[in-house]
Design a protein around this motif. Sequence first.
Motif, PDB file in Angstrom:
ATOM      1  N   VAL A   1      33.339  40.269  23.867  1.00 57.22           N
ATOM      2  CA  VAL A   1      32.101  39.369  24.017  1.00 57.22           C
ATOM      3  C   VAL A   1      31.222  39.304  25.024  1.00 57.22           C
ATOM      4  N   PRO A   2      30.340  40.136  26.195  1.00 59.36           N
ATOM      5  CA  PRO A   2      29.847  39.374  27.090  1.00 59.36           C
ATOM      6  C   PRO A   2      29.809  38.047  27.929  1.00 59.36           C
TER       7      PRO A   2
ATOM      8  N   PRO B   1      24.399  37.325  24.165  1.00 62.35           N
ATOM      9  CA  PRO B   1      25.650  37.208  25.325  1.00 62.35           C
ATOM     10  C   PRO B   1      24.046  38.080  26.443  1.00 62.35           C
ATOM     11  N   PRO B   2      24.673  38.058  27.409  1.00 65.53           N
ATOM     12  CA  PRO B   2      25.916  37.305  28.239  1.00 65.53           C
ATOM     13  C   PRO B   2      26.089  35.520  28.389  1.00 65.53           C
ATOM     14  N   CYS B   3      26.971  35.357  27.676  1.00 62.82           N
ATOM     15  CA  CYS B   3      27.118  33.834  27.161  1.00 62.82           C
ATOM     16  C   CYS B   3      27.835  33.235  28.480  1.00 62.82           C
ATOM     17  N   ALA B   4      26.884  32.504  28.869  1.00 54.71           N
ATOM     18  CA  ALA B   4      26.974  31.419  29.773  1.00 54.71           C
ATOM     19  C   ALA B   4      28.767  29.910  30.230  1.00 54.71           C
ATOM     20  N   LEU B   5      29.476  30.291  30.206  1.00 49.68           N
ATOM     21  CA  LEU B   5      30.468  29.563  30.008  1.00 49.68           C
ATOM     22  C   LEU B   5      30.898  28.756  31.102  1.00 49.68           C
TER      23      LEU B   5
ATOM     24  N   ALA C   1      40.100  39.726  29.507  1.00 48.90           N
ATOM     25  CA  ALA C   1      39.001  39.707  30.162  1.00 48.90           C
ATOM     26  C   ALA C   1      38.687  41.123  31.226  1.00 48.90           C
ATOM     27  N   TYR C   2      38.357  42.307  30.133  1.00 46.68           N
ATOM     28  CA  TYR C   2      37.885  43.271  30.745  1.00 46.68           C
ATOM     29  C   TYR C   2      36.685  43.082  32.627  1.00 46.68           C
ATOM     30  N   MET C   3      37.557  43.135  33.755  1.00 52.39           N
ATOM     31  CA  MET C   3      36.868  43.390  34.724  1.00 52.39           C
ATOM     32  C   MET C   3      36.404  44.438  35.415  1.00 52.39           C
ATOM     33  N   ARG C   4      34.900  44.962  35.945  1.00 52.74           N
ATOM     34  CA  ARG C   4      34.980  46.333  36.505  1.00 52.74           C
ATOM     35  C   ARG C   4      35.435  46.288  37.835  1.00 52.74           C
ATOM     36  N   VAL C   5      36.036  46.773  38.307  1.00 53.72           N
ATOM     37  CA  VAL C   5      36.206  47.513  39.735  1.00 53.72           C
ATOM     38  C   VAL C   5      35.268  48.677  40.524  1.00 53.72           C
ATOM     39  N   GLY C   6      34.473  48.899  40.342  1.00 51.24           N
ATOM     40  CA  GLY C   6      33.904  50.689  40.831  1.00 51.24           C
ATOM     41  C   GLY C   6      33.982  50.706  39.387  1.00 51.24           C
ATOM     42  N   SER C   7      34.416  52.219  39.865  1.00 48.66           N
ATOM     43  CA  SER C   7      33.965  53.245  38.345  1.00 48.66           C
ATOM     44  C   SER C   7      35.104  52.317  37.163  1.00 48.66           C
ATOM     45  N   THR C   8      36.290  51.841  37.570  1.00 53.62           N
ATOM     46  CA  THR C   8      37.698  51.423  37.016  1.00 53.62           C
ATOM     47  C   THR C   8      37.076  49.905  36.242  1.00 53.62           C
TER      48      THR C   8
ATOM     49  N   GLY D   1      29.221  32.231  38.712  1.00 42.74           N
ATOM     50  CA  GLY D   1      28.797  34.154  38.358  1.00 42.74           C
ATOM     51  C   GLY D   1      29.661  35.431  38.542  1.00 42.74           C
ATOM     52  N   THR D   2      30.574  34.945  37.895  1.00 45.10           N
ATOM     53  CA  THR D   2      31.873  36.105  37.396  1.00 45.10           C
ATOM     54  C   THR D   2      31.428  37.090  35.942  1.00 45.10           C
ATOM     55  N   GLU D   3      30.698  37.701  36.241  1.00 47.63           N
ATOM     56  CA  GLU D   3      30.921  38.772  34.421  1.00 47.63           C
ATOM     57  C   GLU D   3      31.422  38.844  34.288  1.00 47.63           C
ATOM     58  N   VAL D   4      32.237  38.920  33.038  1.00 43.43           N
ATOM     59  CA  VAL D   4      33.267  40.009  32.213  1.00 43.43           C
ATOM     60  C   VAL D   4      32.968  40.216  31.187  1.00 43.43           C
ATOM     61  N   THR D   5      33.844  41.019  30.319  1.00 41.55           N
ATOM     62  CA  THR D   5      33.439  40.925  29.336  1.00 41.55           C
ATOM     63  C   THR D   5      34.546  40.797  28.383  1.00 41.55           C
TER      64      THR D   5
END
Length: 166
Positions: free
Chosen positions: A159-160, A53-57, A84-91, A137-141
Amino acid sequence: MHPSSIADKMFRFVVLFAALLALAAANTTQVSQCQHNQGALPRNTHIQGCTRPPCALPQLRDAIINMEFVAPRRMTSMRTLATAYMRVGSTTIPVPYDLGANSVTCNHLTNASCPVSANQTLRYTLRMFIEAFFPVGTEVTVEFRIVDQSNAPVVCVRVPIRIVSP
């Protein structure tokens, strides 16, 4: 038997064993234990086209995830959930992803059908379509988890991923 022929056979065995280990490793994607959901890691997880990872999908294609796991108990049905867990700032924001008909785990077992017995080895293939609304370009876990008929955890992998152009 001549000593050199024993050594030759041992050498062949070691080479064959090493090749089998390399093949097994090539069919495994490095995943980790879930942080937000319960469930054991499967024996093996392979995301097609990804070992590290990160796996390119790619957008507009199916991500194909193969898992092998042992049924922890007798189960009449199972369901696969993706978040999917997206980071927005520190959240970190959890975003559930609807797998549609692909969420019916029992329909995608490749070596068995439900109900399954306790301690039965199961092989499962999940297809997850990567929609166009996921920008390149979106990156999430992502955490993929399987639950049984009473929503009790079965397995869970984290997995990221990175969305790439088709």
